[in-house]
Design a protein around this motif. Structure first.
Motif, PDB file in Angstrom:
ATOM      1  N   SER A   1     -20.629  48.410   8.658  1.00  0.00           N
ATOM      2  CA  SER A   1     -20.118  49.138   9.805  1.00  0.00           C
ATOM      3  C   SER A   1     -20.168  50.634   9.537  1.00  0.00           C
ATOM      4  CB  SER A   1     -18.661  48.711  10.061  1.00  0.00           C
ATOM      5  OG  SER A   1     -18.073  49.546  11.028  1.00  0.00           O
ATOM      6  N   SER A   2     -20.118  51.437  10.597  1.00  0.00           N
ATOM      7  CA  SER A   2     -20.038  52.883  10.429  1.00  0.00           C
ATOM      8  C   SER A   2     -18.616  53.291  10.048  1.00  0.00           C
ATOM      9  CB  SER A   2     -20.480  53.591  11.705  1.00  0.00           C
ATOM     10  OG  SER A   2     -19.660  53.195  12.787  1.00  0.00           O
ATOM     11  N   LEU A   3     -17.673  52.347  10.119  1.00  0.00           N
ATOM     12  CA  LEU A   3     -16.293  52.611   9.717  1.00  0.00           C
ATOM     13  C   LEU A   3     -16.149  52.417   8.215  1.00  0.00           C
ATOM     14  CD1 LEU A   3     -14.421  50.531  12.451  1.00  0.00           C
ATOM     15  CD2 LEU A   3     -14.838  52.991  12.466  1.00  0.00           C
ATOM     16  N   SER A   4     -15.175  53.111   7.632  1.00  0.00           N
ATOM     17  CA  SER A   4     -14.879  52.868   6.219  1.00  0.00           C
ATOM     18  C   SER A   4     -14.251  51.485   6.087  1.00  0.00           C
ATOM     19  CB  SER A   4     -13.918  53.931   5.690  1.00  0.00           C
ATOM     20  OG  SER A   4     -12.612  53.717   6.212  1.00  0.00           O
ATOM     21  N   GLN A   5     -14.176  50.981   4.871  1.00  0.00           N
ATOM     22  CA  GLN A   5     -13.572  49.672   4.642  1.00  0.00           C
ATOM     23  C   GLN A   5     -12.115  49.672   5.087  1.00  0.00           C
ATOM     24  OE1 GLN A   5     -13.366  48.190   0.562  1.00  0.00           O
ATOM     25  NE2 GLN A   5     -13.876  46.160   1.331  1.00  0.00           N
ATOM     26  N   ASP A   6     -11.380  50.737   4.806  1.00  0.00           N
ATOM     27  CA  ASP A   6      -9.973  50.816   5.231  1.00  0.00           C
ATOM     28  C   ASP A   6      -9.841  50.841   6.751  1.00  0.00           C
ATOM     29  OD1 ASP A   6      -8.960  50.730   2.653  1.00  0.00           O
ATOM     30  OD2 ASP A   6      -8.879  52.914   2.461  1.00  0.00           O
TER      31      ASP A   6
END
Length: 87
Positions: free
Chosen positions: A4-9
């Motif tokens: 994803s373009s989101l961080s893991q957190d």
């Protein structure tokens, strides 16, 4: 790092929110794994490429597909969500 373009957190937080709101089902295991088929991941909504592994879940009556890493975070979130709901 996730696909994803989101961080893991950030992705973990999104999963927690969606589980709490009922927009993502609680899962307890994968039905099948295979090479990606190009379908979108239910967690991050990005395509699962042919060089990636995808997890197929159908124990809720609907087939859902997730990236390997997204599935692991979703499963972890599902376990935590279930523990929070137990008295």
């Amino acid at each position: 790092m996730t696909t994803s373009s989101l961080s893991q957190d950030q992705l973990k937080q999104q999963i927690r929110v969606r589980l709490a709101q009922g927009r993502l089902p609680v899962i307890d295991g994968a039905y099948n794994t295979r090479r990606g088929t190009g379908r979108p991941c239910i967690v991050c909504r990005r395509e699962i490429g042919r060089t990636e592994m995808e997890y197929e879940l159908d124990d809720i009556g609907v087939v859902l597909i997730g990236h390997d890493e997204c599935y692991m975070l979703w499963r972890e979130g599902s376990v935590s969500h279930g523990a929070e709901r137990r008295p």
